[in-house]
Design a protein around this motif. Structure first.
Motif, PDB file in Angstrom:
ATOM      1  N   GLY A   1       0.830  -1.207   0.000  1.00 23.89           N
ATOM      2  CA  GLY A   1       0.000   0.000   0.000  1.00 23.89           C
ATOM      3  C   GLY A   1       0.856   1.245   0.000  1.00 23.89           C
TER       4      GLY A   1
ATOM      5  N   GLU B   1      -3.339   2.504  11.626  1.00 28.27           N
ATOM      6  CA  GLU B   1      -2.103   1.733  11.467  1.00 28.27           C
ATOM      7  C   GLU B   1      -1.005   2.317  12.354  1.00 28.27           C
ATOM      8  OE1 GLU B   1      -3.983   2.869   8.890  1.00 28.27           O
ATOM      9  OE2 GLU B   1      -4.845   0.924   8.329  1.00 28.27           O
TER      10      GLU B   1
ATOM     11  N   HIS C   1      -6.623   0.923  -4.806  1.00 31.24           N
ATOM     12  CA  HIS C   1      -6.426   0.947  -3.360  1.00 31.24           C
ATOM     13  C   HIS C   1      -7.779   0.705  -2.676  1.00 31.24           C
ATOM     14  CE1 HIS C   1      -5.403   2.312   0.648  1.00 31.24           C
ATOM     15  NE2 HIS C   1      -4.132   2.310   0.283  1.00 31.24           N
TER      16      HIS C   1
END
Ligand code: URA
Length: 302
Positions: free
Chosen positions: A140, A147, A263
């Motif tokens: 990514g 995250e 994405h």
């Protein structure tokens, strides 16, 4: 003269050359010095992946032609230390076990302060997660807030969709390896800047060279453009394979095949494109010889 133009030019050039080496670019040439823009005169504007199999857009192939000039015409270093001798072998290169090798790469990364992202509010480095023996790797763009808080890539909403995509492929999240182009959260989830990607990507290249996945899926344009060093729209990048092999990786490894898809965060904004993404994943499954579970074979992931 070069050293009168920019103080600290030599370390900056050495860093740049190290980055190009990571991408498999070893040949540089020196144009006659006509302008004070020495860095641009010696090094190209855009880096190039060395192992693309397909025809490249014109600007890129022009660039590769420039890069193919003989090594003997490389710019001689004028100072005491040659910038072309600054590359040392990576610590994990003689280690066979990918678990150990990945931990050595993580150790090298340390509490990284190599780019400005370390000063821009990151809580922690998000190294990567998954099976060190994975046949499939997802890459990514960079960590978001979730995250950054949890220290693991793709754990927020986009991560949940990625999990569904992986499941629809008949795999589990633990089967694959997941990483990002940059390992620190860009402030406000902005797109990582070029210098940040350039600084961080050698570590990603080392992760790929260690895991040796059969296939890599670049999630979104930022990942695709950085991995392939191609500036093309998603419509041109998707739907085909690229050969991908980090420089300096095991010569007996044939390298990965790389595919590009949307994405997951984009798919959350525009769910109509899920069917297209599913086509990309089916191409990957076919290559890996994976049979999708019956229901998923017919329907794109939700
Ligand atoms: N988006 C990314 O590109 N990477 C993550 O880890 C999460 C969201």
């Amino acid at each position: 003269m070069a050293h009168t133009l920019v103080p600290n030019l030599r370390p900056a050039l050495a860093e740049r050359v190290r980055y190009y080496h990571e991408l498999g670019i070893y040949d540089f040439y020196l144009r006659p010095l006509q302008s004070p823009r020495l860095v641009e005169a010696v090094l190209p504007e855009e880096p190039s992946a060395s192992s693309l199999s397909a025809p490249l857009p014109r600007s890129q192939s022009d660039f590769r032609e420039e890069m193919a000039i003989r090594k003997s015409s490389a710019a001689p270093a004028t100072g005491k230390v040659s910038i072309f001798e600054s590359v040392t072998p990576n610590s994990e290169q003689s280690v066979a076990d990918p678990v150990v090798a990945l931990s050595l790469i993580r150790q090298d990364l340390g509490d990284c302060t190599r780019c400005k992202l370390h000063q821009q509010g990151r809580k922690q480095i998000v190294f990567g997660v998954g099976n060190p023996h994975a046949e499939l790797m997802f890459v990514g763009e960079g960590p978001g807030a979730d995250e950054d808080a949890q220290g693991e890539p793709f754990v927020g909403r986009a991560g949940q969709l990625l999990n569904n995509m992986i499941k629809a492929m008949g795999l589990r999240r633990e089967d694959v390896y997941i990483a990002n182009i940059v390992k620190c959260r860009p402030p406000g989830n902005r797109t990582p800047e070029r210098d940040e990607c350039e600084t961080c990507s050698p570590f990603l290249m080392r992760q790929i060279a260690t895991i040796k996945p059969k296939a890599i899926v670049a999630l979104g344009a930022v990942a695709a453009k950085n991995l392939l060093a191609l500036n093309a729209p998603m419509s041109e990048l998707r739907g085909r394979w690229y050969d991908f092999k980090p420089a300096g990786s095991d010569p007996s490894w044939p390298g990965s095949r790389l595919a590009v898809t949307y994405h997951p965060a984009f798919l959350l904004r525009d769910p109509r494109q899920k069917g297209e993404a599913w086509k990309d994943l089916q191409m990957v499954m076919k290559y890996l010889g994976i049979e999708a579970p019956k229901k998923a074979a017919e329907e794109p992931p939700r």
